[in-house]
Write a protein that holds these residues in place. Structure first.
Motif, short mmCIF file in Angstrom:
data_model
loop_
_atom_site.label_atom_id
_atom_site.label_comp_id
_atom_site.label_asym_id
_atom_site.label_seq_id
_atom_site.Cartn_x
_atom_site.Cartn_y
_atom_site.Cartn_z
N SER A 20 44.72 26.18 49.57
CA SER A 20 43.76 27.07 48.90
C SER A 20 44.14 28.51 49.23
CB SER A 20 42.33 26.78 49.35
OG SER A 20 42.17 27.06 50.73
N PRO A 21 43.96 29.41 48.27
CA PRO A 21 44.29 30.80 48.56
C PRO A 21 43.35 31.38 49.62
CG PRO A 21 43.24 30.61 46.40
CD PRO A 21 43.43 29.23 46.91
N VAL A 22 43.92 32.19 50.49
CA VAL A 22 43.06 32.93 51.41
C VAL A 22 42.25 33.86 50.53
CG1 VAL A 22 43.00 34.61 53.28
CG2 VAL A 22 44.70 32.77 53.32
N SER A 23 40.95 33.68 50.55
CA SER A 23 40.06 34.39 49.64
C SER A 23 38.91 34.98 50.41
CB SER A 23 39.54 33.37 48.60
OG SER A 23 38.60 33.94 47.77
N LEU A 24 38.71 36.27 50.27
CA LEU A 24 37.63 36.96 50.95
C LEU A 24 36.58 37.40 49.95
CD1 LEU A 24 39.90 39.19 53.20
CD2 LEU A 24 38.79 37.05 53.84
N PRO A 25 35.37 36.85 50.06
CA PRO A 25 34.32 37.25 49.12
C PRO A 25 33.92 38.70 49.34
CG PRO A 25 33.42 35.83 50.82
CD PRO A 25 34.89 35.90 51.05
N LEU A 26 33.55 39.36 48.27
CA LEU A 26 33.10 40.75 48.33
C LEU A 26 31.61 40.82 48.03
CD1 LEU A 26 36.04 42.43 46.40
CD2 LEU A 26 35.70 42.31 48.88
N GLU A 27 30.95 41.69 48.72
CA GLU A 27 29.51 41.91 48.51
C GLU A 27 29.31 42.91 47.37
OE1 GLU A 27 25.78 43.95 50.92
OE2 GLU A 27 27.66 43.58 51.97
N GLU A 28 28.47 42.56 46.44
CA GLU A 28 28.16 43.49 45.35
C GLU A 28 27.20 44.55 45.88
OE1 GLU A 28 25.71 43.40 41.24
OE2 GLU A 28 27.35 41.95 41.36
N VAL A 29 27.60 45.80 45.75
CA VAL A 29 26.76 46.90 46.22
C VAL A 29 26.26 47.79 45.09
CG1 VAL A 29 27.71 46.90 48.55
CG2 VAL A 29 28.75 48.34 46.79
N PHE A 30 26.80 47.55 43.89
CA PHE A 30 26.35 48.33 42.73
C PHE A 30 26.69 47.55 41.48
CE2 PHE A 30 27.40 51.22 39.20
CZ PHE A 30 26.17 51.85 39.04
N MET A 34 22.89 34.30 35.37
CA MET A 34 24.34 34.37 35.51
C MET A 34 24.66 35.09 36.81
SD MET A 34 27.26 33.63 33.83
CE MET A 34 26.69 33.30 32.19
N ARG A 35 25.49 34.50 37.61
CA ARG A 35 25.88 35.08 38.90
C ARG A 35 27.26 35.74 38.76
NH1 ARG A 35 27.70 31.73 44.11
NH2 ARG A 35 27.69 33.43 45.59
N ARG A 36 27.41 36.94 39.30
CA ARG A 36 28.69 37.64 39.33
C ARG A 36 29.28 37.48 40.72
NH1 ARG A 36 25.06 40.88 37.28
NH2 ARG A 36 25.02 42.20 39.11
N GLN A 37 30.57 37.16 40.78
CA GLN A 37 31.25 37.01 42.05
C GLN A 37 32.56 37.79 42.02
OE1 GLN A 37 31.23 32.60 41.60
NE2 GLN A 37 30.62 32.64 43.74
N ALA A 38 32.92 38.34 43.15
CA ALA A 38 34.20 39.03 43.28
C ALA A 38 34.81 38.64 44.62
CB ALA A 38 34.01 40.54 43.21
N PHE A 39 36.13 38.57 44.64
CA PHE A 39 36.82 38.24 45.88
C PHE A 39 38.24 38.79 45.81
CE2 PHE A 39 36.78 34.68 42.95
CZ PHE A 39 38.10 34.28 42.85
N VAL A 40 38.87 38.89 46.96
CA VAL A 40 40.25 39.38 47.03
C VAL A 40 41.14 38.29 47.61
CG1 VAL A 40 39.71 41.84 47.16
CG2 VAL A 40 39.84 40.51 49.26
N MET A 41 42.38 38.31 47.16
CA MET A 41 43.41 37.40 47.64
C MET A 41 44.68 38.23 47.85
SD MET A 41 42.66 34.28 44.94
CE MET A 41 42.72 35.40 43.53
N GLN A 42 45.72 37.62 48.40
CA GLN A 42 46.95 38.35 48.68
C GLN A 42 48.15 37.66 48.05
OE1 GLN A 42 47.07 41.37 50.35
NE2 GLN A 42 49.18 41.41 49.63
N LEU A 43 48.88 38.41 47.25
CA LEU A 43 50.10 37.94 46.62
C LEU A 43 51.29 38.33 47.50
CD1 LEU A 43 51.30 36.68 44.02
CD2 LEU A 43 51.40 38.99 43.09
N LYS A 44 52.26 37.44 47.62
CA LYS A 44 53.46 37.76 48.38
C LYS A 44 54.31 38.76 47.60
CE LYS A 44 53.60 33.36 50.79
NZ LYS A 44 54.32 32.07 50.95
N LYS A 45 54.94 39.67 48.32
CA LYS A 45 55.74 40.73 47.70
C LYS A 45 56.86 40.14 46.86
CE LYS A 45 57.36 45.28 48.58
NZ LYS A 45 56.61 45.88 47.52
N GLY A 46 57.04 40.73 45.69
CA GLY A 46 58.12 40.32 44.80
C GLY A 46 57.73 39.24 43.80
N TYR A 47 56.50 38.76 43.85
CA TYR A 47 56.07 37.68 42.96
C TYR A 47 55.07 38.14 41.89
CZ TYR A 47 58.45 34.38 45.98
OH TYR A 47 59.41 33.70 46.69
#
Length: 104
Positions: free
Chosen positions: A91-101, A1-14
């Motif tokens: 597609s949402p602007v999505s930045l993958p995150l590196e798992e460090v722990f 099983m692979r774990r993935q994390a990423f960040v996206m940005q929501l517009k203010k007020g939504y």
């Protein structure tokens, strides 16, 4: 099983609209994700910045962000494009995150 994390940005007020749309996620979208091995999918919101942190587990090497050729995903992206930072294809602007722990 692979774990993935990423960040996206929501517009203010939504913030509430984003939650509302995900509370009633389309059954066909949920089925597509599960059929493609995506499970344990959570999205967290930092209300001060509008930053969304997403975490999911997936079978194999792909995850939800790799299903962009699906018409269901394209329709979801178009539905969400008005409240998020998106790329030209909606597609949402999505930045993958590196798992460090990870503690199991």
């Amino acid at each position: 099983m692979r774990r993935q994390a990423f960040v996206m940005q929501l517009k203010k007020g939504y913030e509430e609209e984003y939650k509302k749309r995900h509370d009633s996620i389309w059954p066909e979208l949920k089925a597509l994700l599960k059929e493609n091995g995506v499970s344990d999918y959570s999205i967290f919101l930092d209300r001060d910045s509008g930053r969304l942190f997403a975490f999911q587990k997936s079978e194999g090497e792909s995850g939800s962000q790799d299903l962009g050729s699906s018409p269901i995903i394209q329709k979801w992206w178009a539905y969400m494009a008005d409240i998020m930072d998106t790329n030209e294809d909606n597609s949402p602007v999505s930045l993958p995150l590196e798992e460090v722990f990870h503690m199991d």
